[in-house]
Scaffold this motif. Structure first.
Motif, PDB file in Angstrom:
ATOM      1  N   PHE A 195      -3.534  24.789  20.954  1.00 35.39           N
ATOM      2  CA  PHE A 195      -2.650  24.599  21.794  1.00 35.39           C
ATOM      3  C   PHE A 195      -0.833  25.042  21.532  1.00 35.39           C
ATOM      4  O   PHE A 195      -0.972  24.637  20.424  1.00 35.39           O
ATOM      5  N   GLY A 200     -16.430  17.389  26.761  1.00 35.10           N
ATOM      6  CA  GLY A 200     -15.435  17.309  27.114  1.00 35.10           C
ATOM      7  C   GLY A 200     -15.619  19.166  26.650  1.00 35.10           C
ATOM      8  O   GLY A 200     -16.316  19.666  26.002  1.00 35.10           O
ATOM      9  N   THR A 201     -14.536  20.148  27.711  1.00 32.48           N
ATOM     10  CA  THR A 201     -14.865  21.387  27.031  1.00 32.48           C
ATOM     11  C   THR A 201     -13.522  22.005  26.004  1.00 32.48           C
ATOM     12  O   THR A 201     -12.797  21.496  26.099  1.00 32.48           O
ATOM     13  N   GLN A 223       2.439  23.341  23.108  1.00 33.95           N
ATOM     14  CA  GLN A 223       3.492  22.693  23.724  1.00 33.95           C
ATOM     15  C   GLN A 223       4.904  23.053  24.055  1.00 33.95           C
ATOM     16  O   GLN A 223       5.608  23.164  23.255  1.00 33.95           O
ATOM     17  N   ARG A 280       0.688  20.138  27.728  1.00 36.64           N
ATOM     18  CA  ARG A 280      -0.095  20.802  26.889  1.00 36.64           C
ATOM     19  C   ARG A 280      -1.097  21.533  27.048  1.00 36.64           C
ATOM     20  O   ARG A 280      -1.623  21.824  27.963  1.00 36.64           O
ATOM     21  N   GLU A 281      -0.595  22.889  26.590  1.00 36.57           N
ATOM     22  CA  GLU A 281      -1.509  24.022  27.433  1.00 36.57           C
ATOM     23  C   GLU A 281      -2.483  24.485  26.438  1.00 36.57           C
ATOM     24  O   GLU A 281      -2.293  25.209  24.878  1.00 36.57           O
ATOM     25  N   PHE A 282      -3.886  24.590  26.798  1.00 35.10           N
ATOM     26  CA  PHE A 282      -4.571  25.574  26.175  1.00 35.10           C
ATOM     27  C   PHE A 282      -4.499  27.092  25.525  1.00 35.10           C
ATOM     28  O   PHE A 282      -3.891  27.691  26.287  1.00 35.10           O
ATOM     29  N   ASP A 293     -11.502  24.369  26.618  1.00 31.00           N
ATOM     30  CA  ASP A 293     -10.348  24.421  26.442  1.00 31.00           C
ATOM     31  C   ASP A 293      -8.932  23.141  27.369  1.00 31.00           C
ATOM     32  O   ASP A 293      -8.711  23.643  28.019  1.00 31.00           O
ATOM     33  N   THR A 294      -9.482  22.628  26.683  1.00 25.93           N
ATOM     34  CA  THR A 294      -9.065  20.813  27.405  1.00 25.93           C
ATOM     35  C   THR A 294      -8.807  20.278  25.950  1.00 25.93           C
ATOM     36  O   THR A 294      -9.711  20.205  25.367  1.00 25.93           O
ATOM     37  N   PRO A 295      -7.502  18.893  25.906  1.00 24.96           N
ATOM     38  CA  PRO A 295      -6.832  18.632  24.888  1.00 24.96           C
ATOM     39  C   PRO A 295      -8.241  17.352  24.974  1.00 24.96           C
ATOM     40  O   PRO A 295      -8.906  17.172  24.082  1.00 24.96           O
ATOM     41  N   ASP A 296      -8.930  16.804  25.827  1.00 23.67           N
ATOM     42  CA  ASP A 296      -9.910  16.004  26.132  1.00 23.67           C
ATOM     43  C   ASP A 296     -10.852  15.956  25.722  1.00 23.67           C
ATOM     44  O   ASP A 296     -11.739  15.426  25.180  1.00 23.67           O
ATOM     45  N   GLY A 297     -11.448  17.844  24.890  1.00 22.85           N
ATOM     46  CA  GLY A 297     -12.607  18.001  24.407  1.00 22.85           C
ATOM     47  C   GLY A 297     -12.031  17.676  22.983  1.00 22.85           C
ATOM     48  O   GLY A 297     -13.111  18.191  22.281  1.00 22.85           O
TER      49      GLY A 297
END
Length: 126
Positions: free
Chosen positions: A36, A105-106, A38, A44-46, A108-112
């Motif tokens: 990621f 989560g996936t 930032q 924050r960007e994948f 492509d997301t920070p939550d993953g």
């Protein structure tokens, strides 16, 4: 799990950089890995992700065709090859690990992701 990113620097537009992220503390193949970035004042960007085996990769549209993610499971390291860098690629780049047995989560997301390393700064000048 500890993640140590390296390889950032100051380069001119059009140049290339190789980032590395060394992982320790757990079995590396239990984790999918992601990068990621930032920039100051931005979310924050994948950027890219790779499956535990290295067989599946995901990329943000903004980096497709320019960046390449890979991993060496023998070295417990994930890489990000960045070609044709642009000024808009300037950011702090962070690597992250997701436990493929438990994560929700996936990729492509920070939550993953479950674990994060410190960032390595990439600055691209015009």
């Amino acid at each position: 799990v500890q993640l140590q990113a390296s390889g950032g620097g100051l380069v001119q537009a059009g140049a290339s950089l190789n980032l590395s992220c060394a992982v320790s503390g757990r079995t590396f193949t239990n984790y999918g890995m992601g990068w990621f970035r930032q920039a100051p004042g931005k979310v924050r960007e994948f950027v890219a992700a790779v499956s535990w085996s290295g067989g599946t990769m995901y990329y943000a549209d903004s980096v497709k065709g320019r960046f390449s993610i890979s991993r060496d499971n023998a070295k417990s390291t994930v890489y990000l090859r960045m070609n044709n860098l642009r000024t808009e690629d300037t950011a702090d780049y962070l690597c992250a690990a997701r436990d493929v047995r438990f994560s929700v989560g996936t990729p492509d997301t920070p939550d993953g992701y479950d674990y994060w390393g410190q960032g390595t700064q990439v600055t691209v000048s015009s």
